[in-house]
Design a protein around this motif. Sequence first.
Motif, short mmCIF file in Angstrom:
data_model
loop_
_atom_site.label_atom_id
_atom_site.label_comp_id
_atom_site.label_asym_id
_atom_site.label_seq_id
_atom_site.Cartn_x
_atom_site.Cartn_y
_atom_site.Cartn_z
N LEU A 103 2.92 9.76 6.60
CA LEU A 103 4.09 10.62 6.44
C LEU A 103 4.59 11.29 7.71
O LEU A 103 5.74 11.71 7.78
CB LEU A 103 3.82 11.69 5.38
N GLU A 104 3.73 11.41 8.71
CA GLU A 104 4.14 12.08 9.95
C GLU A 104 4.34 11.11 11.11
O GLU A 104 4.62 11.54 12.23
CB GLU A 104 3.08 13.14 10.33
N ASN B 72 4.68 13.27 -2.03
CA ASN B 72 5.84 13.02 -1.16
C ASN B 72 6.30 11.56 -1.21
O ASN B 72 7.49 11.28 -1.12
CB ASN B 72 5.51 13.41 0.28
N LEU B 73 5.34 10.65 -1.35
CA LEU B 73 5.69 9.24 -1.43
C LEU B 73 6.56 8.95 -2.65
O LEU B 73 7.46 8.10 -2.61
CB LEU B 73 4.43 8.38 -1.47
N LEU B 74 6.27 9.62 -3.74
CA LEU B 74 7.03 9.39 -4.97
C LEU B 74 8.51 9.74 -4.80
O LEU B 74 9.35 9.26 -5.55
CB LEU B 74 6.41 10.22 -6.12
N GLN B 75 8.82 10.58 -3.83
CA GLN B 75 10.20 11.01 -3.61
C GLN B 75 10.88 10.24 -2.48
O GLN B 75 12.07 10.43 -2.21
CB GLN B 75 10.22 12.51 -3.28
N GLY C 163 12.02 3.48 -0.76
CA GLY C 163 11.09 2.39 -0.43
C GLY C 163 9.65 2.85 -0.44
O GLY C 163 8.84 2.40 0.37
N ARG C 164 9.32 3.73 -1.38
CA ARG C 164 8.01 4.38 -1.38
C ARG C 164 6.85 3.40 -1.47
O ARG C 164 5.78 3.65 -0.91
CB ARG C 164 7.92 5.39 -2.54
N GLU C 165 7.05 2.27 -2.16
CA GLU C 165 5.94 1.34 -2.33
C GLU C 165 5.69 0.46 -1.11
O GLU C 165 4.69 -0.26 -1.04
CB GLU C 165 6.17 0.45 -3.56
N PHE C 166 6.59 0.54 -0.10
CA PHE C 166 6.46 -0.32 1.08
C PHE C 166 6.04 0.44 2.35
O PHE C 166 6.02 -0.13 3.43
CB PHE C 166 7.78 -1.03 1.35
N SER D 17 -2.01 4.11 -9.05
CA SER D 17 -1.04 5.10 -8.58
C SER D 17 -0.13 4.49 -7.52
O SER D 17 -0.26 3.33 -7.14
CB SER D 17 -1.79 6.29 -7.98
N ILE D 18 0.79 5.30 -6.99
CA ILE D 18 1.68 4.84 -5.93
C ILE D 18 0.88 4.49 -4.68
O ILE D 18 1.28 3.60 -3.91
CB ILE D 18 2.76 5.92 -5.62
#
Length: 283
Positions: free
Chosen positions: A65-66, A96-99, A102-105, A130-131
């Motif tokens: 994420l960073e 945060n990924l859920l929001q 292209g969260r799954e990639f 999960s994600i």
Amino acid sequence: MTRIIAVANQKGGVGKTTTSVNLSASLAMSGGRVLLIDLDPQGNATMGSGIDKNEVALSIYDWLLEDVPLRDIVQKCSGSFELLPSNLDLTAAEVNLLQADGREFQMREKLATQASPYDYVIIDCPPSLSILTVNALMAANGVLIPMQCEYYALEGLSALLETIEGVRGHGNPDLQIEGILRTMYDPRNGLTRDVSRQLIRYFGDEVFRTVVPRNVRLAEAPSHGLPAILYDRTSRGAVAYMALAGELRQKHQQETIGGDDIDTVAGGPPESGEVPTVGQDGS
């Protein structure tokens, strides 16, 4: 070419983290360049590799994420593999990924540019679909499924196979089942033998020949922050994971040259994700 393997099973307590750590160490001890990614917020693979999850300055959260480069976060572990550590910060990453678009990639995009120094990337997935697990499956070439030979494990396998099919249809069509690994194997147990026969009957050569036995030394090793091969290389658990590493390397070598010299186990893959039930004649 880097081989990315997700070690996944949404059922807990099947030896997933034990497999991730010991397979990573065994592949590295065999001469491979190996990265172990701890994708579980519990951080068990991190602790089992000898890294204190509470003391790491940067973790997989910062990578996902960073945008901190992988090389700035990975740590060298006993056993000659490298680790991308995890801790409870990863729970926030999941939210945060859920929001994210292209969260799954997210993981696939990062590994596409940063995984080249490694022969193998092993991803220890959380015990849920999960994600985070979907990210691992989208990034992976293959899925290694550890499972105990017991009735409820078969039920969990069905859900995982459905998820794998979903991933194939939505972005990773070449995802393979690397193999099903029978863990905590006790041949004296009748149910263990029965389930094992069913797996071989329905999944054929997708079941690894190697089985991982119940082994005290294998269970003790994580508390010392060591893979079993360094804790007691003569133990049955350590020997089993070295055998698994050899079986995996041989399979990949044959895929590379397009050969298939290993005799397959009798049986074939089930249709439409069907999973065998205990009680059928698997002999």
